[in-house]
Design an enzyme around this catalytic site. Sequence first.
Site, PDB file in Angstrom:
ATOM      1  N   TYR A 140       0.877  -1.174   0.000  1.00 36.24           N
ATOM      2  CA  TYR A 140       0.000   0.000   0.000  1.00 36.24           C
ATOM      3  C   TYR A 140       0.914   1.223   0.000  1.00 36.24           C
ATOM      4  CZ  TYR A 140      -3.633   3.258   1.803  1.00 36.24           C
ATOM      5  OH  TYR A 140      -4.488   4.305   1.998  1.00 36.24           O
ATOM      6  N   LYS A 170      -1.291  -1.043  -4.179  1.00 38.30           N
ATOM      7  CA  LYS A 170      -2.341  -0.029  -4.117  1.00 38.30           C
ATOM      8  C   LYS A 170      -1.607   1.297  -4.191  1.00 38.30           C
ATOM      9  CE  LYS A 170      -5.811   1.814  -0.860  1.00 38.30           C
ATOM     10  NZ  LYS A 170      -5.495   3.238  -1.021  1.00 38.30           N
TER      11      LYS A 170
HETATM   12  O1  MN9 Z   1      -6.101   5.621  -0.703  1.00 41.98           O
HETATM   13  C1  MN9 Z   1      -7.741   7.238  -0.110  1.00 41.98           C
HETATM   14  N1  MN9 Z   1      -6.710   7.925   0.587  1.00 41.98           N
HETATM   15  C2  MN9 Z   1      -6.903   8.411   1.804  1.00 41.98           C
HETATM   16  C3  MN9 Z   1      -7.212   5.993  -0.722  1.00 41.98           C
HETATM   17  O2  MN9 Z   1      -7.955   8.335   2.395  1.00 41.98           O
HETATM   18  C4  MN9 Z   1      -5.748   9.078   2.439  1.00 41.98           C
HETATM   19  C5  MN9 Z   1      -8.349   8.045  -1.260  1.00 41.98           C
HETATM   20  O3  MN9 Z   1      -9.499   7.369  -1.664  1.00 41.98           O
HETATM   21  C6  MN9 Z   1      -8.708   9.457  -0.861  1.00 41.98           C
HETATM   22  O4  MN9 Z   1      -9.552   9.454   0.253  1.00 41.98           O
HETATM   23  C7  MN9 Z   1      -9.415  10.185  -1.997  1.00 41.98           C
HETATM   24  C8  MN9 Z   1      -9.706  11.624  -1.631  1.00 41.98           C
HETATM   25  O5  MN9 Z   1      -8.525  12.350  -1.548  1.00 41.98           O
HETATM   26  O6  MN9 Z   1      -8.652  10.118  -3.153  1.00 41.98           O
END
Ligand code: MN9
Length: 309
Positions: A140, A170
């Site tokens: 990740y 990811k």
């Molecule tokens: O990795 C999420 N990252 C965090 C996935 O939550 C830090 C993303 O889905 C973000 O929430 C999204 C909004 O910035 O891109």
Amino acid sequence: MTAPFRLTGLIAAPHTPFTPAGELNRSVVSAQAALLIEAGVAGAFVCGSTGEAHSLTTEERERLTEEWVRLVGGRLKLVVHAGHNCRAEAVRLAAHAARAGADAVAVLAPSYFKPVTVDDLIDFCEPVAAAAPGLPFYLYDIPALTGVSLPTAEFLDRAADRIPTLAGVKYTNGDLVGLQECLAVRGGRFDVVFGYDEMLLAGLALGVKGAIGSTYNFAAPLYQRLLRAFESGELGAARRAQLTSVALIRVMGRFGGLRAGKAIMGLLGVECGPVRSPLRPMAPAEIRALYEALQPFDIFARPLRSPSR
Ligand code: MN9
């Protein structure tokens, strides 16, 4: 040889539900899962950033994993995030995810003491992956939160020889040069799952087939429109959908991002409760202001309910 494991389509990163007093509230998981299934989401990334993994005890993470598997195992692809700054805890969580019946396991780089080289990161990951020998393993990669910014493609290439279950990454990383390199490693054998919802179209253009993100919990219809437009070559429509996602995430950003997303779940009728310290719970006036700010958006998996009711 079997086909490599792939996460395709939209995978939501669910919020971890708490009671108003801040205790884990597993009874909400069925409503979260029902919303994802109703919206046609392909899977869930359990106990990730959005799930406040680092604010949960190891026991809580295990109980939550068990609940997701019990309720939707076999119906949604379940990826369990097992990362921890203490590698022994990560090993325990990965072994548990395998026993519980998860479909895949993912690990963040440790972020207090950080790996300095790609080999340090592989050394950290190897025993964690080995604790779940039957599960596809994902790194990740999210340098904005871990502060660990190592060449991800190099990780994939070098870890391939040491982690037999390595499935991919990811990739929550704005480096689109690095993304192309990840997609090209060893003839494209790794699954690169995109993690920035607000840039999904860029990822698709470069070749990603799946995405894991927080806004897929409640705004999947918007991204399904984006995916359909991209697939049929309607780039203008795809860009408009993406720009709407940018606007949504800007609104969420004004209210603190994650805590706003969790409040949106409540506005969709899935009350996930407060966020945990050090994040600050949303005050009722903030939830009302968020609700007002979301009125122009017609993208949610269900109609928003007025918070005053
Ligand atoms: O990795 C999420 N990252 C965090 C996935 O939550 C830090 C993303 O889905 C973000 O929430 C999204 C909004 O910035 O891109």
